[in-house]
Design a protein around this motif. Structure first.
Motif, PDB file in Angstrom:
ATOM      1  N   ALA A  88      -1.267   7.992  -5.478  1.00  0.00           N
ATOM      2  CA  ALA A  88      -1.147   6.396  -4.824  1.00  0.00           C
ATOM      3  C   ALA A  88      -1.577   5.283  -5.627  1.00  0.00           C
ATOM      4  CB  ALA A  88      -1.889   6.515  -3.185  1.00  0.00           C
ATOM      5  N   VAL A  89      -1.007   4.163  -5.925  1.00  0.00           N
ATOM      6  CA  VAL A  89      -1.670   3.166  -6.682  1.00  0.00           C
ATOM      7  C   VAL A  89      -1.158   1.639  -5.936  1.00  0.00           C
ATOM      8  CG1 VAL A  89      -1.012   4.146  -8.836  1.00  0.00           C
ATOM      9  CG2 VAL A  89       0.699   2.977  -7.994  1.00  0.00           C
ATOM     10  N   TYR A  90      -1.780   0.801  -6.436  1.00  0.00           N
ATOM     11  CA  TYR A  90      -1.276  -0.555  -6.131  1.00  0.00           C
ATOM     12  C   TYR A  90      -1.030  -1.322  -7.417  1.00  0.00           C
ATOM     13  CZ  TYR A  90      -6.256  -1.919  -6.820  1.00  0.00           C
ATOM     14  OH  TYR A  90      -7.668  -2.072  -7.401  1.00  0.00           O
ATOM     15  N   ILE A  91      -0.007  -2.120  -7.261  1.00  0.00           N
ATOM     16  CA  ILE A  91       0.517  -2.897  -8.487  1.00  0.00           C
ATOM     17  C   ILE A  91      -0.138  -4.235  -8.575  1.00  0.00           C
ATOM     18  CG2 ILE A  91       2.545  -3.222  -9.677  1.00  0.00           C
ATOM     19  CD1 ILE A  91       3.946  -0.673  -8.478  1.00  0.00           C
ATOM     20  N   THR A  92      -0.554  -4.609  -9.597  1.00  0.00           N
ATOM     21  CA  THR A  92      -1.040  -5.854  -9.914  1.00  0.00           C
ATOM     22  C   THR A  92      -0.290  -6.642 -10.642  1.00  0.00           C
ATOM     23  OG1 THR A  92      -2.501  -5.354 -11.981  1.00  0.00           O
ATOM     24  CG2 THR A  92      -3.636  -5.190  -9.495  1.00  0.00           C
ATOM     25  N   LEU A  93      -0.244  -8.122 -10.537  1.00  0.00           N
ATOM     26  CA  LEU A  93       0.499  -8.968 -11.602  1.00  0.00           C
ATOM     27  C   LEU A  93      -0.682  -9.532 -12.199  1.00  0.00           C
ATOM     28  CD1 LEU A  93       2.005  -8.752  -8.524  1.00  0.00           C
ATOM     29  CD2 LEU A  93       3.277 -10.707  -9.594  1.00  0.00           C
ATOM     30  N   ASP A 142       0.826  -1.019   0.060  1.00  0.00           N
ATOM     31  CA  ASP A 142      -0.124  -0.081   0.127  1.00  0.00           C
ATOM     32  C   ASP A 142       0.687   1.120  -0.042  1.00  0.00           C
ATOM     33  OD1 ASP A 142       1.205  -0.643   2.432  1.00  0.00           O
ATOM     34  OD2 ASP A 142      -0.558   0.173   3.665  1.00  0.00           O
ATOM     35  N   LEU A 143       2.076   1.174  -0.514  1.00  0.00           N
ATOM     36  CA  LEU A 143       3.083   2.237  -0.524  1.00  0.00           C
ATOM     37  C   LEU A 143       3.440   2.819  -1.795  1.00  0.00           C
ATOM     38  CD1 LEU A 143       5.206   1.731   2.910  1.00  0.00           C
ATOM     39  CD2 LEU A 143       3.203   3.065   2.705  1.00  0.00           C
ATOM     40  N   TRP A 144       2.998   1.977  -2.831  1.00  0.00           N
ATOM     41  CA  TRP A 144       3.183   2.549  -3.993  1.00  0.00           C
ATOM     42  C   TRP A 144       2.550   3.885  -4.596  1.00  0.00           C
ATOM     43  CZ3 TRP A 144       7.311   0.049  -6.247  1.00  0.00           C
ATOM     44  CH2 TRP A 144       7.619  -1.169  -5.859  1.00  0.00           C
ATOM     45  N   ALA A 145       3.274   4.544  -5.493  1.00  0.00           N
ATOM     46  CA  ALA A 145       2.793   5.716  -6.100  1.00  0.00           C
ATOM     47  C   ALA A 145       3.313   5.818  -7.532  1.00  0.00           C
ATOM     48  CB  ALA A 145       3.284   6.896  -5.143  1.00  0.00           C
ATOM     49  N   LEU A 146       2.810   6.540  -8.531  1.00  0.00           N
ATOM     50  CA  LEU A 146       3.165   7.061  -9.703  1.00  0.00           C
ATOM     51  C   LEU A 146       3.618   8.451  -9.558  1.00  0.00           C
ATOM     52  CD1 LEU A 146       0.825   5.448 -12.291  1.00  0.00           C
ATOM     53  CD2 LEU A 146       3.290   4.614 -11.713  1.00  0.00           C
ATOM     54  N   CYS A 147       4.817   8.782  -9.959  1.00  0.00           N
ATOM     55  CA  CYS A 147       5.330  10.298  -9.716  1.00  0.00           C
ATOM     56  C   CYS A 147       5.716  10.879 -11.050  1.00  0.00           C
ATOM     57  CB  CYS A 147       6.565  10.335  -8.672  1.00  0.00           C
ATOM     58  SG  CYS A 147       5.735   9.584  -6.970  1.00  0.00           S
ATOM     59  N   PRO A 148       5.468  11.904 -11.465  1.00  0.00           N
ATOM     60  CA  PRO A 148       6.131  12.375 -12.521  1.00  0.00           C
ATOM     61  C   PRO A 148       7.579  12.779 -12.471  1.00  0.00           C
ATOM     62  CG  PRO A 148       4.017  13.655 -12.387  1.00  0.00           C
ATOM     63  CD  PRO A 148       4.188  12.640 -10.987  1.00  0.00           C
ATOM     64  N   ASP A 183       7.366   7.363 -13.119  1.00  0.00           N
ATOM     65  CA  ASP A 183       7.756   6.420 -12.829  1.00  0.00           C
ATOM     66  C   ASP A 183       7.076   5.821 -11.489  1.00  0.00           C
ATOM     67  OD1 ASP A 183       9.731   6.888 -14.565  1.00  0.00           O
ATOM     68  OD2 ASP A 183      11.322   7.787 -13.210  1.00  0.00           O
ATOM     69  N   ALA A 184       7.158   4.554 -11.320  1.00  0.00           N
ATOM     70  CA  ALA A 184       6.682   3.940  -9.968  1.00  0.00           C
ATOM     71  C   ALA A 184       7.683   4.367  -9.003  1.00  0.00           C
ATOM     72  CB  ALA A 184       6.392   2.405 -10.103  1.00  0.00           C
ATOM     73  N   VAL A 185       7.270   4.654  -7.797  1.00  0.00           N
ATOM     74  CA  VAL A 185       8.026   5.083  -6.663  1.00  0.00           C
ATOM     75  C   VAL A 185       7.526   4.201  -5.313  1.00  0.00           C
ATOM     76  CG1 VAL A 185       8.679   6.781  -5.120  1.00  0.00           C
ATOM     77  CG2 VAL A 185       8.561   7.334  -7.537  1.00  0.00           C
ATOM     78  N   PHE A 186       8.440   3.494  -4.727  1.00  0.00           N
ATOM     79  CA  PHE A 186       7.857   2.998  -3.215  1.00  0.00           C
ATOM     80  C   PHE A 186       8.001   3.926  -2.212  1.00  0.00           C
ATOM     81  CE2 PHE A 186       8.892   0.265   0.503  1.00  0.00           C
ATOM     82  CZ  PHE A 186       7.680  -0.515   0.583  1.00  0.00           C
ATOM     83  N   ASN A 187       6.955   4.150  -1.501  1.00  0.00           N
ATOM     84  CA  ASN A 187       6.966   5.058  -0.350  1.00  0.00           C
ATOM     85  C   ASN A 187       7.487   6.595  -0.670  1.00  0.00           C
ATOM     86  OD1 ASN A 187       6.460   5.857   2.162  1.00  0.00           O
ATOM     87  ND2 ASN A 187       8.190   4.735   3.184  1.00  0.00           N
TER      88      ASN A 187
END
Length: 379
Positions: A373-378, A339-345, A354-358
């Motif tokens: 804020a995002v969550y990343i699925t497989l 629950d700590l993922w995000a997409l950041c320009p 880019d995907a950024v952790f915390n």
């Protein structure tokens, strides 16, 4: 309103106030059992009825109505005793509240409590909920009934780190805390049907607990090729609710390349998971040997391509989908957190997303306010 009159003939412990009671079923000052007796209501008969039902509070209203509960609900408002002036239908020498006013009595038994800890679970507060948009989306059916203990156990067994009890008999789970309004604990005062010594939330109110040991990994290895997708926690008003992610090479020197996880595509077409590390795969360049490096909080995941890469690191794992549950695609976590993922320009790479952790404040490559804020699925 609540008021307690002087009744020397009745062994009651009197509360010393009168309170407003809204006359709708979801906002009673006392919201448990009730009955009406238009010709024979007395304080004594109401008190006996509630005590026999296991309640510690009894209230009389409008001359003929009796209500029971384990606690005065948040809708009750203190008022002057003189507002409770309607004689009881079965004894005109006693007052039985009035229209929208209720006299409340206690038998002295202790009220239920909100457990602050249950094993490894910590109480996080009372949150607003809605039947049209559940803030914890995964309901559990529990044999033997819902208690704080049985709900947290059920959520943990199904891979969730957040549990919520509601309306005395409902259990809900998620992988992250609610984003709805945090309310007073007085709004979560409906006793658990299966254990009346505890409170289990309220009407459209969740008593929420979080597992302090963190979220639960399902697997640290997945040999099947998958693709990563970032799903927005708060969907944008326009556009897609999710975007594909790719491992993209951003720098190359002699015999070594470095990559990040971003929305921009590149030579890598899928990934696999091995012992907590991610191995990117390229169908056009199958000889590329690439592995994930340890993830640094605040940064994008980094990957290295070289003739002899190190063992892939993370530590990554898969977890239960926070929205779709076990039936949905699993999500990607780092160090037990999905629950700590995000997409950041990325301001130093022409706004590349880019995907950024915390994500962290004052970062040289992005501003925290611009991250989503995002969550990343497989998949």
């Amino acid at each position: 309103m609540l008021y307690v009159g002087s009744l020397p003939r009745v062994a009651l412990r009197k509360l010393t106030y009168c309170a407003i009671s809204r006359d709708i079923s979801t906002s009673r000052t006392l919201a448990g059992a009730s009955f009406v007796n238009t010709t024979g209501m007395t304080v004594e008969s109401c008190f006996a009825f509630c005590t026999a039902g296991g309640y510690n509070l009894a209230g009389v209203e409008f001359g003929s109505q009796c209500y029971c509960d384990y606690a005065v609900q948040a809708s009750g408002t203190l008022s002057a005793q003189g507002n409770c002036n309607t004689p009881c239908s079965g004894n005109s020498s006693e007052f039985c509240g009035a229209g929208n006013f209720i006299n409340i009595y206690s038998n002295g038994a202790p009220s239920p409590v909100i457990p602050k800890t249950v094993g490894t679970w910590q109480y996080e507060g009372c949150f607003a909920d809605s039947t049209s948009s559940r803030v914890l989306p995964h309901q559990q059916t529990i044999a033997g009934g819902v208690t704080v203990e049985s709900c947290t156990s059920a959520c943990k067994a199904n891979g969730f780190a957040v549990a919520g009890v509601e309306f005395g008999q409902e259990c809900w789970c998620s992988s992250s805390l609610p984003t709805s309004s945090l309310l007073s604990d007085n709004d979560c005062q409906t006793a658990c049907t299966a254990n009346t010594t505890e409170f289990c939330g309220g009407s459209s109110r969740l008593g929420v607990y979080e597992d302090t040991t963190g979220q639960i990994c399902l697997a640290a290895s997945d040999a099947q090729n998958f693709n990563l997708n970032a799903v927005f926690v708060i969907p944008p008003t326009t556009g897609a609710v999710s975007v594909p992610l790719h491992v993209k090479i951003i720098n190359t020197v002699t015999l070594v390349s470095w990559s990040v996880l971003t929305t921009a595509s590149d030579v890598f077409t899928s990934e696999t998971l091995l012992n907590g590390g991610i191995l990117p795969v390229s169908t056009s360049q199958p000889n590329f040997r690439t592995a994930s490096l340890p993830v640094k909080p605040g940064d994008s995941p980094i990957f290295v391509t070289t003739q002899f890469p190190p063992a892939a690191a993370g530590p990554y794992c898969t977890m239960t989908n926070p929205v779709l549950g076990p039936s949905g695609p699993p999500v990607l976590a780092v160090s037990g957190r999905s629950d700590l993922w995000a997409l950041c320009p990325n301001s130093t790479a022409a706004g590349r997303l880019d995907a950024v952790f915390n994500p962290a404040p004052n970062h040289p490559h992005y501003t925290l306010a611009s991250c989503s804020a995002v969550y990343i699925t497989l998949a």
